[in-house]
Design a protein around this motif. Structure first.
Motif, PDB file in Angstrom:
ATOM      1  N   GLU A 282       0.834  -1.209   0.000  1.00  0.00           N
ATOM      2  CA  GLU A 282       0.000   0.000   0.000  1.00  0.00           C
ATOM      3  C   GLU A 282       0.868   1.259   0.000  1.00  0.00           C
ATOM      4  O   GLU A 282       0.608   2.208  -0.743  1.00  0.00           O
ATOM      5  N   VAL A 283       1.907   1.264   0.824  1.00  0.00           N
ATOM      6  CA  VAL A 283       2.822   2.406   0.887  1.00  0.00           C
ATOM      7  C   VAL A 283       3.556   2.564  -0.441  1.00  0.00           C
ATOM      8  O   VAL A 283       3.699   3.674  -0.965  1.00  0.00           O
ATOM      9  N   ILE A 284       4.003   1.439  -0.999  1.00  0.00           N
ATOM     10  CA  ILE A 284       4.698   1.471  -2.298  1.00  0.00           C
ATOM     11  C   ILE A 284       3.752   2.001  -3.372  1.00  0.00           C
ATOM     12  O   ILE A 284       4.134   2.856  -4.176  1.00  0.00           O
ATOM     13  N   PHE A 285       2.516   1.495  -3.385  1.00  0.00           N
ATOM     14  CA  PHE A 285       1.539   1.951  -4.377  1.00  0.00           C
ATOM     15  C   PHE A 285       1.320   3.457  -4.291  1.00  0.00           C
ATOM     16  O   PHE A 285       1.282   4.146  -5.315  1.00  0.00           O
ATOM     17  N   GLU A 286       1.177   3.989  -3.094  1.00  0.00           N
ATOM     18  CA  GLU A 286       0.940   5.423  -2.935  1.00  0.00           C
ATOM     19  C   GLU A 286       2.090   6.239  -3.523  1.00  0.00           C
ATOM     20  O   GLU A 286       1.867   7.261  -4.183  1.00  0.00           O
ATOM     21  N   LYS A 287       3.316   5.782  -3.319  1.00  0.00           N
ATOM     22  CA  LYS A 287       4.481   6.487  -3.862  1.00  0.00           C
ATOM     23  C   LYS A 287       4.509   6.367  -5.390  1.00  0.00           C
ATOM     24  O   LYS A 287       4.773   7.349  -6.087  1.00  0.00           O
ATOM     25  N   VAL A 288       4.242   5.171  -5.906  1.00  0.00           N
ATOM     26  CA  VAL A 288       4.204   4.968  -7.358  1.00  0.00           C
ATOM     27  C   VAL A 288       3.095   5.813  -7.968  1.00  0.00           C
ATOM     28  O   VAL A 288       3.272   6.433  -9.027  1.00  0.00           O
ATOM     29  N   GLN A 289       1.954   5.866  -7.296  1.00  0.00           N
ATOM     30  CA  GLN A 289       0.838   6.673  -7.774  1.00  0.00           C
ATOM     31  C   GLN A 289       1.266   8.136  -7.895  1.00  0.00           C
ATOM     32  O   GLN A 289       0.979   8.786  -8.904  1.00  0.00           O
ATOM     33  N   GLU A 290       1.956   8.646  -6.880  1.00  0.00           N
ATOM     34  CA  GLU A 290       2.455  10.033  -6.922  1.00  0.00           C
ATOM     35  C   GLU A 290       3.384  10.250  -8.109  1.00  0.00           C
ATOM     36  O   GLU A 290       3.277  11.261  -8.811  1.00  0.00           O
TER      37      GLU A 290
ATOM     38  N   VAL B 214      10.175   6.612 -15.612  1.00  0.00           N
ATOM     39  CA  VAL B 214       9.463   6.193 -14.397  1.00  0.00           C
ATOM     40  C   VAL B 214      10.348   5.252 -13.579  1.00  0.00           C
ATOM     41  O   VAL B 214      10.480   5.417 -12.363  1.00  0.00           O
ATOM     42  N   LEU B 215      10.968   4.272 -14.251  1.00  0.00           N
ATOM     43  CA  LEU B 215      11.844   3.333 -13.540  1.00  0.00           C
ATOM     44  C   LEU B 215      13.018   4.052 -12.891  1.00  0.00           C
ATOM     45  O   LEU B 215      13.399   3.734 -11.758  1.00  0.00           O
ATOM     46  N   ASN B 216      13.593   5.043 -13.576  1.00  0.00           N
ATOM     47  CA  ASN B 216      14.695   5.818 -12.988  1.00  0.00           C
ATOM     48  C   ASN B 216      14.234   6.552 -11.734  1.00  0.00           C
ATOM     49  O   ASN B 216      14.941   6.578 -10.720  1.00  0.00           O
ATOM     50  N   ARG B 217      13.078   7.146 -11.807  1.00  0.00           N
ATOM     51  CA  ARG B 217      12.563   7.877 -10.642  1.00  0.00           C
ATOM     52  C   ARG B 217      12.250   6.928  -9.491  1.00  0.00           C
ATOM     53  O   ARG B 217      12.534   7.231  -8.332  1.00  0.00           O
ATOM     54  N   VAL B 218      11.690   5.765  -9.813  1.00  0.00           N
ATOM     55  CA  VAL B 218      11.406   4.740  -8.802  1.00  0.00           C
ATOM     56  C   VAL B 218      12.708   4.311  -8.124  1.00  0.00           C
ATOM     57  O   VAL B 218      12.776   4.196  -6.906  1.00  0.00           O
ATOM     58  N   GLU B 219      13.739   4.078  -8.930  1.00  0.00           N
ATOM     59  CA  GLU B 219      15.033   3.682  -8.374  1.00  0.00           C
ATOM     60  C   GLU B 219      15.562   4.733  -7.406  1.00  0.00           C
ATOM     61  O   GLU B 219      16.041   4.401  -6.319  1.00  0.00           O
ATOM     62  N   ASP B 220      15.468   5.990  -7.798  1.00  0.00           N
ATOM     63  CA  ASP B 220      15.936   7.077  -6.936  1.00  0.00           C
ATOM     64  C   ASP B 220      15.109   7.187  -5.666  1.00  0.00           C
ATOM     65  O   ASP B 220      15.653   7.284  -4.568  1.00  0.00           O
ATOM     66  N   ASP B 221      13.799   7.167  -5.804  1.00  0.00           N
ATOM     67  CA  ASP B 221      12.908   7.366  -4.656  1.00  0.00           C
ATOM     68  C   ASP B 221      12.956   6.207  -3.658  1.00  0.00           C
ATOM     69  O   ASP B 221      12.809   6.422  -2.464  1.00  0.00           O
ATOM     70  N   PHE B 222      13.141   4.989  -4.173  1.00  0.00           N
ATOM     71  CA  PHE B 222      13.132   3.819  -3.296  1.00  0.00           C
ATOM     72  C   PHE B 222      14.550   3.311  -2.989  1.00  0.00           C
ATOM     73  O   PHE B 222      14.708   2.357  -2.240  1.00  0.00           O
TER      74      PHE B 222
ATOM     75  N   LEU C  67       4.694  -3.162 -11.298  1.00  0.00           N
ATOM     76  CA  LEU C  67       5.740  -2.273 -10.797  1.00  0.00           C
ATOM     77  C   LEU C  67       5.809  -2.329  -9.275  1.00  0.00           C
ATOM     78  O   LEU C  67       6.905  -2.425  -8.702  1.00  0.00           O
ATOM     79  N   VAL C  68       4.667  -2.295  -8.620  1.00  0.00           N
ATOM     80  CA  VAL C  68       4.629  -2.368  -7.152  1.00  0.00           C
ATOM     81  C   VAL C  68       5.268  -3.677  -6.684  1.00  0.00           C
ATOM     82  O   VAL C  68       6.050  -3.691  -5.728  1.00  0.00           O
ATOM     83  N   ALA C  69       4.971  -4.774  -7.369  1.00  0.00           N
ATOM     84  CA  ALA C  69       5.534  -6.080  -6.994  1.00  0.00           C
ATOM     85  C   ALA C  69       7.044  -6.094  -7.155  1.00  0.00           C
ATOM     86  O   ALA C  69       7.767  -6.615  -6.283  1.00  0.00           O
ATOM     87  N   LYS C  70       7.560  -5.519  -8.239  1.00  0.00           N
ATOM     88  CA  LYS C  70       9.012  -5.463  -8.471  1.00  0.00           C
ATOM     89  C   LYS C  70       9.691  -4.621  -7.401  1.00  0.00           C
ATOM     90  O   LYS C  70      10.763  -4.966  -6.909  1.00  0.00           O
ATOM     91  N   ILE C  71       9.074  -3.508  -7.050  1.00  0.00           N
ATOM     92  CA  ILE C  71       9.637  -2.635  -6.015  1.00  0.00           C
ATOM     93  C   ILE C  71       9.631  -3.363  -4.672  1.00  0.00           C
ATOM     94  O   ILE C  71      10.645  -3.377  -3.971  1.00  0.00           O
ATOM     95  N   ALA C  72       8.523  -3.989  -4.324  1.00  0.00           N
ATOM     96  CA  ALA C  72       8.406  -4.710  -3.053  1.00  0.00           C
ATOM     97  C   ALA C  72       9.463  -5.798  -2.945  1.00  0.00           C
ATOM     98  O   ALA C  72      10.061  -6.000  -1.888  1.00  0.00           O
ATOM     99  N   GLU C  73       9.688  -6.482  -4.058  1.00  0.00           N
ATOM    100  CA  GLU C  73      10.686  -7.555  -4.100  1.00  0.00           C
ATOM    101  C   GLU C  73      12.072  -7.009  -3.740  1.00  0.00           C
ATOM    102  O   GLU C  73      12.813  -7.632  -2.990  1.00  0.00           O
ATOM    103  N   GLN C  74      12.408  -5.842  -4.278  1.00  0.00           N
ATOM    104  CA  GLN C  74      13.719  -5.233  -4.027  1.00  0.00           C
ATOM    105  C   GLN C  74      13.808  -4.615  -2.626  1.00  0.00           C
ATOM    106  O   GLN C  74      14.803  -4.784  -1.938  1.00  0.00           O
ATOM    107  N   VAL C  75      12.785  -3.899  -2.242  1.00  0.00           N
ATOM    108  CA  VAL C  75      12.787  -3.175  -0.964  1.00  0.00           C
ATOM    109  C   VAL C  75      12.790  -4.141   0.212  1.00  0.00           C
ATOM    110  O   VAL C  75      13.429  -3.866   1.232  1.00  0.00           O
ATOM    111  N   ASN C  76      12.081  -5.240   0.085  1.00  0.00           N
ATOM    112  CA  ASN C  76      11.920  -6.166   1.202  1.00  0.00           C
ATOM    113  C   ASN C  76      12.932  -7.300   1.228  1.00  0.00           C
ATOM    114  O   ASN C  76      12.741  -8.281   1.926  1.00  0.00           O
ATOM    115  N   LYS C  77      14.031  -7.155   0.486  1.00  0.00           N
ATOM    116  CA  LYS C  77      15.094  -8.179   0.486  1.00  0.00           C
ATOM    117  C   LYS C  77      15.794  -8.186   1.821  1.00  0.00           C
ATOM    118  O   LYS C  77      16.027  -7.202   2.436  1.00  0.00           O
TER     119      LYS C  77
END
Length: 79
Positions: A4-12, A45-53, A69-79
């Motif tokens: 949910e937190v990841i989605f909100e950031k991606v949405q922004e 978008v991917l570059n910005r996601v990489e920077d933000d997360f 995208l949310v799933a890919k981010i979660a996979e990386q963030v929650n390692k």
């Protein structure tokens, strides 16, 4: 970090990048079909996601929807 937190950031990010309203960016939103994102847009978008997360995503990641995208981010963030 929850999806949910990841989605909100991606949405922004997507709202800012494509001048969209929150209601136009949902988990089921298809990047190419619903918001008309081409490969350059997706790269930005991917570059910005990489920077933000503070993560690293491959440019070849299969990201069709916001949910992908949310799933890919979660996979990386929650390692």
């Amino acid at each position: 970090m929850t999806n949910e937190v990841i989605f909100e950031k991606v949405q922004e990010i997507l709202m800012d990048q494509f001048d969209l309203e929150a209601s136009e960016v949902e988990m089921t939103t298809n990047m190419a079909e619903d918001i008309d994102a081409d490969s350059l847009d997706l790269f930005e978008v991917l570059n910005r996601v990489e920077d933000d997360f503070d993560i690293k995503l491959e440019a070849t990641e299969n990201v069709a929807t916001v949910e992908d995208l949310v799933a890919k981010i979660a996979e990386q963030v929650n390692k």
